[in-house]
Design a protein around this motif. Structure first.
Motif, PDB file in Angstrom:
ATOM      1  N   GLU A  60       0.817  -1.208   0.000  1.00 57.73           N
ATOM      2  CA  GLU A  60       0.000   0.000   0.000  1.00 57.73           C
ATOM      3  C   GLU A  60       0.853   1.262   0.000  1.00 57.73           C
ATOM      4  O   GLU A  60       0.392   2.322  -0.383  1.00 57.73           O
ATOM      5  CB  GLU A  60      -0.947  -0.027   1.206  1.00 57.73           C
ATOM      6  CG  GLU A  60      -1.834  -1.276   1.168  1.00 57.73           C
ATOM      7  CD  GLU A  60      -3.054  -1.194   2.082  1.00 57.73           C
ATOM      8  OE1 GLU A  60      -2.997  -0.446   3.069  1.00 57.73           O
ATOM      9  OE2 GLU A  60      -4.045  -1.867   1.767  1.00 57.73           O
ATOM     10  N   ARG A  61       2.104   1.138   0.406  1.00 56.63           N
ATOM     11  CA  ARG A  61       2.971   2.312   0.397  1.00 56.63           C
ATOM     12  C   ARG A  61       3.177   2.848  -1.014  1.00 56.63           C
ATOM     13  O   ARG A  61       3.238   4.037  -1.255  1.00 56.63           O
ATOM     14  CB  ARG A  61       4.343   1.953   0.960  1.00 56.63           C
ATOM     15  CG  ARG A  61       4.399   2.099   2.448  1.00 56.63           C
ATOM     16  CD  ARG A  61       5.819   1.953   2.926  1.00 56.63           C
ATOM     17  NE  ARG A  61       5.794   1.752   4.351  1.00 56.63           N
ATOM     18  CZ  ARG A  61       5.466   0.616   4.932  1.00 56.63           C
ATOM     19  NH1 ARG A  61       5.153  -0.430   4.195  1.00 56.63           N
ATOM     20  NH2 ARG A  61       5.451   0.522   6.237  1.00 56.63           N
ATOM     21  N   ILE A  62       3.324   1.880  -1.944  1.00 54.97           N
ATOM     22  CA  ILE A  62       3.588   2.276  -3.329  1.00 54.97           C
ATOM     23  C   ILE A  62       2.437   3.135  -3.851  1.00 54.97           C
ATOM     24  O   ILE A  62       2.629   4.088  -4.603  1.00 54.97           O
ATOM     25  CB  ILE A  62       3.778   1.008  -4.198  1.00 54.97           C
ATOM     26  CG1 ILE A  62       5.068   0.293  -3.767  1.00 54.97           C
ATOM     27  CG2 ILE A  62       3.803   1.350  -5.667  1.00 54.97           C
ATOM     28  CD1 ILE A  62       5.259  -1.042  -4.451  1.00 54.97           C
ATOM     29  N   LEU A  63       1.243   2.775  -3.405  1.00 55.00           N
ATOM     30  CA  LEU A  63       0.062   3.473  -3.880  1.00 55.00           C
ATOM     31  C   LEU A  63       0.121   4.962  -3.561  1.00 55.00           C
ATOM     32  O   LEU A  63      -0.447   5.786  -4.285  1.00 55.00           O
ATOM     33  CB  LEU A  63      -1.184   2.855  -3.229  1.00 55.00           C
ATOM     34  CG  LEU A  63      -2.485   3.099  -3.981  1.00 55.00           C
ATOM     35  CD1 LEU A  63      -2.446   2.352  -5.310  1.00 55.00           C
ATOM     36  CD2 LEU A  63      -3.657   2.635  -3.164  1.00 55.00           C
ATOM     37  N   GLU A  64       0.834   5.277  -2.493  1.00 54.56           N
ATOM     38  CA  GLU A  64       0.894   6.679  -2.098  1.00 54.56           C
ATOM     39  C   GLU A  64       1.485   7.569  -3.190  1.00 54.56           C
ATOM     40  O   GLU A  64       1.175   8.759  -3.272  1.00 54.56           O
ATOM     41  CB  GLU A  64       1.691   6.823  -0.797  1.00 54.56           C
ATOM     42  CG  GLU A  64       0.940   6.230   0.378  1.00 54.56           C
ATOM     43  CD  GLU A  64       1.807   6.115   1.619  1.00 54.56           C
ATOM     44  OE1 GLU A  64       2.945   6.613   1.596  1.00 54.56           O
ATOM     45  OE2 GLU A  64       1.334   5.515   2.605  1.00 54.56           O
ATOM     46  N   ARG A  65       2.324   6.963  -4.021  1.00 54.43           N
ATOM     47  CA  ARG A  65       2.928   7.751  -5.092  1.00 54.43           C
ATOM     48  C   ARG A  65       1.882   8.348  -6.032  1.00 54.43           C
ATOM     49  O   ARG A  65       2.137   9.342  -6.711  1.00 54.43           O
ATOM     50  CB  ARG A  65       3.859   6.863  -5.925  1.00 54.43           C
ATOM     51  CG  ARG A  65       5.041   6.338  -5.154  1.00 54.43           C
ATOM     52  CD  ARG A  65       5.934   5.565  -6.109  1.00 54.43           C
ATOM     53  NE  ARG A  65       6.696   4.574  -5.368  1.00 54.43           N
ATOM     54  CZ  ARG A  65       7.195   3.464  -5.892  1.00 54.43           C
ATOM     55  NH1 ARG A  65       7.004   3.208  -7.196  1.00 54.43           N
ATOM     56  NH2 ARG A  65       7.877   2.616  -5.174  1.00 54.43           N
ATOM     57  N   LEU A  66       0.739   7.672  -6.125  1.00 54.00           N
ATOM     58  CA  LEU A  66      -0.293   8.147  -7.054  1.00 54.00           C
ATOM     59  C   LEU A  66      -1.122   9.279  -6.455  1.00 54.00           C
ATOM     60  O   LEU A  66      -1.876   9.932  -7.172  1.00 54.00           O
ATOM     61  CB  LEU A  66      -1.216   6.988  -7.445  1.00 54.00           C
ATOM     62  CG  LEU A  66      -0.563   5.847  -8.231  1.00 54.00           C
ATOM     63  CD1 LEU A  66      -1.582   4.751  -8.491  1.00 54.00           C
ATOM     64  CD2 LEU A  66      -0.013   6.380  -9.559  1.00 54.00           C
ATOM     65  N   HIS A  67      -1.010   9.489  -5.169  1.00 59.56           N
ATOM     66  CA  HIS A  67      -1.784  10.546  -4.495  1.00 59.56           C
ATOM     67  C   HIS A  67      -3.249  10.508  -4.898  1.00 59.56           C
ATOM     68  O   HIS A  67      -3.840  11.514  -5.286  1.00 59.56           O
ATOM     69  CB  HIS A  67      -1.163  11.928  -4.777  1.00 59.56           C
ATOM     70  CG  HIS A  67       0.249  12.007  -4.309  1.00 59.56           C
ATOM     71  ND1 HIS A  67       0.591  11.992  -2.969  1.00 59.56           N
ATOM     72  CD2 HIS A  67       1.422  12.054  -4.983  1.00 59.56           C
ATOM     73  CE1 HIS A  67       1.917  12.042  -2.854  1.00 59.56           C
ATOM     74  NE2 HIS A  67       2.449  12.063  -4.063  1.00 59.56           N
ATOM     75  N   LEU A  68      -3.813   9.309  -4.801  1.00 63.22           N
ATOM     76  CA  LEU A  68      -5.201   9.134  -5.256  1.00 63.22           C
ATOM     77  C   LEU A  68      -6.204   9.902  -4.398  1.00 63.22           C
ATOM     78  O   LEU A  68      -7.263  10.282  -4.884  1.00 63.22           O
ATOM     79  CB  LEU A  68      -5.555   7.640  -5.247  1.00 63.22           C
ATOM     80  CG  LEU A  68      -4.883   6.809  -6.351  1.00 63.22           C
ATOM     81  CD1 LEU A  68      -5.173   5.342  -6.149  1.00 63.22           C
ATOM     82  CD2 LEU A  68      -5.356   7.284  -7.719  1.00 63.22           C
ATOM     83  N   GLU A  69      -5.855  10.120  -3.140  1.00 61.11           N
ATOM     84  CA  GLU A  69      -6.794  10.831  -2.269  1.00 61.11           C
ATOM     85  C   GLU A  69      -7.178  12.183  -2.863  1.00 61.11           C
ATOM     86  O   GLU A  69      -8.284  12.675  -2.658  1.00 61.11           O
ATOM     87  CB  GLU A  69      -6.206  11.086  -0.876  1.00 61.11           C
ATOM     88  CG  GLU A  69      -5.556   9.922  -0.222  1.00 61.11           C
ATOM     89  CD  GLU A  69      -4.115   9.783  -0.701  1.00 61.11           C
ATOM     90  OE1 GLU A  69      -3.906   9.032  -1.677  1.00 61.11           O
ATOM     91  OE2 GLU A  69      -3.228  10.412  -0.124  1.00 61.11           O
ATOM     92  N   SER A  70      -6.220  12.772  -3.581  1.00 56.04           N
ATOM     93  CA  SER A  70      -6.488  14.115  -4.087  1.00 56.04           C
ATOM     94  C   SER A  70      -6.908  14.092  -5.563  1.00 56.04           C
ATOM     95  O   SER A  70      -7.038  15.136  -6.200  1.00 56.04           O
ATOM     96  CB  SER A  70      -5.245  14.981  -3.886  1.00 56.04           C
ATOM     97  OG  SER A  70      -4.104  14.299  -4.353  1.00 56.04           O
ATOM     98  N   HIS A  71      -7.134  12.913  -6.132  1.00 55.73           N
ATOM     99  CA  HIS A  71      -7.572  12.798  -7.522  1.00 55.73           C
ATOM    100  C   HIS A  71      -9.015  13.310  -7.631  1.00 55.73           C
ATOM    101  O   HIS A  71      -9.855  12.975  -6.810  1.00 55.73           O
ATOM    102  CB  HIS A  71      -7.486  11.316  -7.930  1.00 55.73           C
ATOM    103  CG  HIS A  71      -7.705  11.081  -9.383  1.00 55.73           C
ATOM    104  ND1 HIS A  71      -8.929  11.197  -9.979  1.00 55.73           N
ATOM    105  CD2 HIS A  71      -6.841  10.735 -10.368  1.00 55.73           C
ATOM    106  CE1 HIS A  71      -8.823  10.910 -11.276  1.00 55.73           C
ATOM    107  NE2 HIS A  71      -7.543  10.623 -11.529  1.00 55.73           N
ATOM    108  N   PRO A  72      -9.324  14.094  -8.661  1.00 48.45           N
ATOM    109  CA  PRO A  72     -10.653  14.718  -8.719  1.00 48.45           C
ATOM    110  C   PRO A  72     -11.813  13.733  -8.858  1.00 48.45           C
ATOM    111  O   PRO A  72     -12.937  14.076  -8.479  1.00 48.45           O
ATOM    112  CB  PRO A  72     -10.560  15.624  -9.964  1.00 48.45           C
ATOM    113  CG  PRO A  72      -9.371  15.150 -10.738  1.00 48.45           C
ATOM    114  CD  PRO A  72      -8.429  14.560  -9.733  1.00 48.45           C
ATOM    115  N   LEU A  73     -11.554  12.522  -9.338  1.00 47.76           N
ATOM    116  CA  LEU A  73     -12.665  11.584  -9.529  1.00 47.76           C
ATOM    117  C   LEU A  73     -12.734  10.514  -8.432  1.00 47.76           C
ATOM    118  O   LEU A  73     -13.559   9.613  -8.502  1.00 47.76           O
ATOM    119  CB  LEU A  73     -12.550  10.916 -10.899  1.00 47.76           C
ATOM    120  CG  LEU A  73     -12.855  11.890 -12.045  1.00 47.76           C
ATOM    121  CD1 LEU A  73     -12.508  11.259 -13.373  1.00 47.76           C
ATOM    122  CD2 LEU A  73     -14.330  12.299 -12.000  1.00 47.76           C
ATOM    123  N   VAL A  74     -11.864  10.619  -7.458  1.00 48.74           N
ATOM    124  CA  VAL A  74     -11.850   9.625  -6.380  1.00 48.74           C
ATOM    125  C   VAL A  74     -12.584  10.172  -5.162  1.00 48.74           C
ATOM    126  O   VAL A  74     -12.299  11.273  -4.695  1.00 48.74           O
ATOM    127  CB  VAL A  74     -10.399   9.249  -5.994  1.00 48.74           C
ATOM    128  CG1 VAL A  74     -10.382   8.437  -4.691  1.00 48.74           C
ATOM    129  CG2 VAL A  74      -9.754   8.451  -7.118  1.00 48.74           C
TER     130      VAL A  74
END
Lengths: 337, 337, 337, 337
Positions: free
Chosen positions: B45-59
């Motif tokens: 799950e750490r790797i996922l942080e690179r995508l910064h999905l929390e701040s993605h406009p459609l998430v």
């Protein structure tokens, strides 16, 4: 099955019986002794009955192996075995501390920790490239890339390496990169993996399974020796328990109990054995006090950031302090660190 | 990690995110739902942080998976799963009894027992060709020859077959001969084996390890489903205990406890679970009474002569009697035998 | 120690030996049989050596008791024992369900639940006045007031009662109020309590300790029988386990395993055995299926308000449903409810 | 329940609340502190609700106790407690070794062993007069006669004594003869016994039960402290395990785990903890290394003739050798022997 030949049996007779044993599909062992030749026949003992060895004129007796683990037992091999892992003797006068991170994360991370381990007196570097994780969604290790990092750091820092192998198909790969195999608790009875490692001659640290009796551990080691690899180091790392105050129950009595039964060296892993950073140092000292030949310690520059097992990992300062504190206990045990 | 998309996210948006997840080395899951699209990202799950999905406009939200086992959990899959093993439905209205010898010994032996199993109402034939044995000197199974016998007897007698696989390298071979894989207790956390089986679509009976929590078992099953094989059947076969009066402690409460958490079918193996012939029948009835979907029973023409596990094996008459005696319990449980 | 007399030994000889055994401080047992007189000497077997019975002219043999538990063993007492608790036969054709709250809280609470238990077919009322609690700060029971309530409700509703006793000093008190003693798991090896109960003739339900082997349980029962109280009913209530998914591991195989060794009746307590309300019903059915003679079930009008053990307690409707659902399983087991 | 009073509450206010708490049948605790008065109310927390203390004008807060064991916890009592047993300080700088036979057999036997224990540096004499034995037919101890012998030998040899008590009714008797009580593993949750000992002020060694979590042990100790006896010494003596290679699993990690939670001293009993003479010495050293405050060691002039537990008992020479060998480990741990 052990077949004791009569005193007047010759080498030629023994060879003939060895061929007979092999012919029915069993694995023969030839153990010439001072007074008698002893043969072994490994495999299904029922098949052996076809040879009717009990009534063979040159056979004195046929008996089941005394301890069910034969090559591993102290009975026929009273002296302690010393295994050399990348030039470091395990099982001799010096307590060997194997330190490093749970997982290889990057060349930078591993180099930093390897240097800290070496500076503090650790003599072997551990680090996982293949990680057996309870959840399929947890970090599974860097795989081949992790092995490459391990090898490069080993060459640079000058510590031999120990790393886990999970699959018989990976044994050859890991063999090329590391100085020692580790078989984890979950794979202690992965017999195909044990056999694959048994066909190598590289040292292996075999960890006790969480529900494994000491006899089960010794029989698992026997799988490796029976394939021809004598370089087995056993490791107590905690058994399944009922109290969540610790991750596992570190069964330190296994150390003298194994040594009473087997000539193989024994390590203790207080990191997995307790699962709690604060208990690693006291249990490391206790392990040395009760006769362990070495320790496996998880070390990371910043355990809070470790990709796995951070809660049981020492940082570099804690590891250095542990090494200092261990010294008088090693001396009290008549050994050096 | 679960990524819930906002209501106005389109299929194209979802696909783009799936590609992003794959690009950083995680395994994406795509779960389109009635109201929302939900994505999964399996791996560190750490790797996922690179995508910064929390701040993605459609998430809308990024959250850890509720139960650590997701595909296996009843949460998102409330209905019971029925797995077809060679045409026999496991998990439905009928209790399925799987009978046969511990080890395939010969065509004659297996045919005789297969006929007895079928005649008594057993619906699947079990028999081991690869045997994981605690000792390297115990009978290790007939291997490929055993598989060939199993297939021939299956064709002749008309029962589908279940057999154990020990090594990822053998999965393909076993796949050719048997209708279902069995993963034994010692291999429950042999994750490479689970993954190899996960790449097949053939049903697998996954036995609980001797020190495995129910959550550990469900996570082991998750390894298989996460690779794409949904045909997993769980099996309680006894956990490690402290009383030598029985070989293991058959933890029957695992049946309702698993069913509360997972949609997968659950079998019980009272032969290994007790290790004592006389306790097999009472515990088989108890298993049916507490909701098991089926049973694994060791049967041999003459248990005294069985090459393995004779002390816990029923003979043909005992098996037939058990099947008769089980019937009213199956009925009391609202099921047929 | 068992002393078998020679065929020609007379009653007078036997009496003399009984006196000799008593004179050295051992407890003599006199077991006249059809062919031979058998004597027992209970206590430290070393002391017996002073009598040199092996060389006594009328003694045929002196041997350790076959099973270490003698009075409890089926060996010398093959028929099932039926114990009458307040007129209800336990161990016979009917499955006996003992229901009621964990703790006696008030006359109103107990009367309501007692009526619900009776209406649904429960035949004995349970309720704790003395509660052994892990924490000194948890509710410890109403004590004597609780016993008075229990007696009054028993008289009014017409159900005999079972209640726990914790202290040898309370045995007489509890004896006056209740129809049966309960010894809890934590007191299974409180030998003074067992002896005090052994001096009563009132039935006792002896629960298996959390770390007790079946042999330990039978030896604990032997303490009671050796004092003269034959009315012992054993109870499986779960052993210590490693999985927090359930409170304990309900070891149902103990039922056939005890019945193979002992003639005493066996109950199962699925409330404590699982610790989870939803698992009580399936495990109650399983207990009946594997041969239990009865069940102990915690029942409360509103389990959310129960002063102890609410999470494993059935409400009145759930209890009534369980009783209905048990019936076909009792019938399948050849018994009535 | 903890009731924290407001800063301006006076002693008179506190006393009034203490009376209120007692009036509803709870046990009040009065803990005057530097800044605030804190009250405790022990018993069923539901009853406390009747007092509506939350809305009392002088009450600042009402909260459940932080750790369920309050008096035992290090939270409110950070410094290590030192308990004096017959003048010997347990928990301080010196490791205290308590040696002696499992059972008091005779004055001669006990005197000989007591002298050997004292000569080797043991500082307290152990010996059982009341023996809790798994079988009713095993030697149960000499009872009062054993206590008299113990007292006489203690006076003669000059060692204070520790002996087991089994029954609340015997507490007063044992109190007259011995310097410390021992509560055995089987009685760890015999709460009436704990309460009776709590009403004495004599030190007690409380042994961990075979299925007891560390929290269970600390709550059992809390029973004693809550009655007013602060002189509790805890003892790890092995938990139930699955491997017959040792009698129990000596859980040495309990030592640091208890010390992290509680201020009470901790002993280790490697004799019962291992059950094997050869493992006593290595595990005694390990106990000292991981922080134990002392050891309980079974010693007998001729273990082969001991009336109980001979297989785990050291003879006089072995005990003297152990004491010599322990010394450098005590020093390494920063302590004296």
């Amino acid at each position: 099955m052990i077949i004791v030949l009569k005193p007047h049996a010759t080498a030629a007779h023994a060879e003939e019986l060895v061929r007979d044993i092999a012919a029915v599909g069993l694995k023969p062992l030839h153990m010439p002794g001072a007074e008698r030749v002893v043969l072994g026949a490994l495999g299904d003992e029922r098949i052996l009955e076809r040879l009717h060895l009990e009534s063979h004129p040159l056979v004195e007796s046929v008996k089941p192996i005394l301890a069910p683990y034969k090559l591993v037992a102290r009975e026929l091999h009273p002296a302690d075995t010393i295994v050399s892992l990348g030039g470091v003797a395990i099982g001799g006068d010096r307590i060997v501390v194997i330190g490093g991170p749970c997982s290889v994360e990057s060349a930078g991370q591993l180099t930093t920790t390897a240097r800290a381990v070496a500076a503090a007196g650790g003599r072997i570097l551990r680090g996982g490239a293949f990680k057996p994780r309870t959840s399929p969604y947890a970090f599974q290790g860097l795989g081949r890339e992790g092995l490459e990092i391990l090898k490069a750091v080993s060459d640079e820092v000058g510590l031999p390496t120990l790393t886990e192998v999970l699959d018989p198909a990976d044994v050859e790969l890991v063999d090329r990169y590391a100085d020692g195999f580790q078989v984890g608790a979950r794979n202690m009875q992965n017999f195909r993996l044990l056999q694959a490692i048994g066909r190598s001659r590289k040292p292996v640290v075999l960890k006790r399974g969480m529900a494994a009796r000491i006899e089960d551990l010794l029989l698992a080691a026997e799988y490796i020796l029976a394939e021809g690899n004598p370089n087995v180091i056993l490791c107590e790392r905690g058994i399944q328990g009922f109290d969540s105050a610790t991750r596992n129950v570190l069964d330190l009595t296994a150390v003298p109990a194994i040594k009473a039964r087997s000539h193989l060296p024994v390590l203790v892993d207080p990191s997995h054995g307790t699962g709690v950073r604060d208990y690693v140092a006291p249990m490391a000292k206790a392990a040395v006090a009760c006769g362990a030949d070495g320790l496996l310690i998880e070390v990371h520059q910043d355990p809070r950031l470790a990709w796995s097992d951070g809660q049981q990992t020492l940082d570099h300062l804690e590891f250095a302090a542990l090494m200092r504190d261990l010294e008088p206990f090693a001396r009290a045990a008549g050994r050096a660190l």
